[in-house]
Write a protein that holds these residues in place. Structure first.
Motif, mmCIF file in Angstrom:
data_model
loop_
_atom_site.group_PDB
_atom_site.id
_atom_site.type_symbol
_atom_site.label_atom_id
_atom_site.label_comp_id
_atom_site.label_asym_id
_atom_site.label_seq_id
_atom_site.Cartn_x
_atom_site.Cartn_y
_atom_site.Cartn_z
ATOM 1 N N GLY A 76 0.816 -1.207 0.000
ATOM 2 C CA GLY A 76 0.000 0.000 0.000
ATOM 3 C C GLY A 76 0.851 1.258 0.000
ATOM 4 N N ILE A 77 1.912 1.259 0.779
ATOM 5 C CA ILE A 77 2.807 2.421 0.817
ATOM 6 C C ILE A 77 3.554 2.563 -0.502
ATOM 7 N N GLU A 78 3.944 1.459 -1.110
ATOM 8 C CA GLU A 78 4.615 1.537 -2.410
ATOM 9 C C GLU A 78 3.697 2.144 -3.469
ATOM 10 N N LYS A 79 2.419 1.761 -3.456
ATOM 11 C CA LYS A 79 1.457 2.358 -4.393
ATOM 12 C C LYS A 79 1.265 3.840 -4.087
ATOM 13 N N LEU A 80 1.227 4.175 -2.802
ATOM 14 C CA LEU A 80 1.070 5.572 -2.408
ATOM 15 C C LEU A 80 2.282 6.402 -2.815
ATOM 16 N N LYS A 81 3.474 5.820 -2.700
ATOM 17 C CA LYS A 81 4.689 6.540 -3.085
ATOM 18 C C LYS A 81 4.724 6.828 -4.581
ATOM 19 N N GLU A 82 4.107 5.966 -5.383
ATOM 20 C CA GLU A 82 4.042 6.218 -6.811
ATOM 21 C C GLU A 82 3.193 7.457 -7.111
ATOM 22 N N ARG A 83 2.161 7.681 -6.319
ATOM 23 C CA ARG A 83 1.249 8.795 -6.549
ATOM 24 C C ARG A 83 1.728 10.092 -5.915
ATOM 25 N N LEU A 84 2.559 10.001 -4.889
ATOM 26 C CA LEU A 84 3.072 11.189 -4.220
ATOM 27 C C LEU A 84 4.334 11.690 -4.906
ATOM 28 N N ILE A 85 4.616 12.946 -4.766
ATOM 29 C CA ILE A 85 5.871 13.511 -5.269
ATOM 30 C C ILE A 85 6.834 13.526 -4.105
#
Length: 89
Positions: A76-85
């Motif tokens: 979940g954090i890896e997916k979130l990191k893709e969307r965050l700058i």
């Protein structure tokens, strides 16, 4: 930067034995945000389950619940990191 990652691995491994249960969880989530491909979090949480809850203590009747939660949190954090700058190298 690799020496910082090694120190964070060491801290995470030692925190299982020294600190309360929530410290390695929170520190691991921070390290997953900080470093790319921080698989050590999953390994440490698996070791935590083996040490303290494997076989005798089951959360909701599910063995290795912390390992499953760490897998969900990691991906979940890896997916979130893709969307965050983020400024990750």
């Amino acid at each position: 930067m690799s020496h910082i990652r090694i120190l964070s691995d060491f801290f995470l491994a030692v925190s299982i034995f020294v600190f309360p249960f929530w410290v390695p969880i929170v520190a691991g989530i921070f390290f997953v945000f900080k470093f790319r491909n921080f698989y050590e979090y999953i390994v440490v949480m698996f070791c935590f389950d083996l040490l303290y809850s494997g076989g005798t203590l089951r959360v909701w009747g599910i063995p290795f619940m912390l390992t499953i939660a760490s897998l969900v949190a990691y991906f979940g954090i890896e997916k979130l990191k893709e969307r965050l700058i983020l400024d990750n190298q």
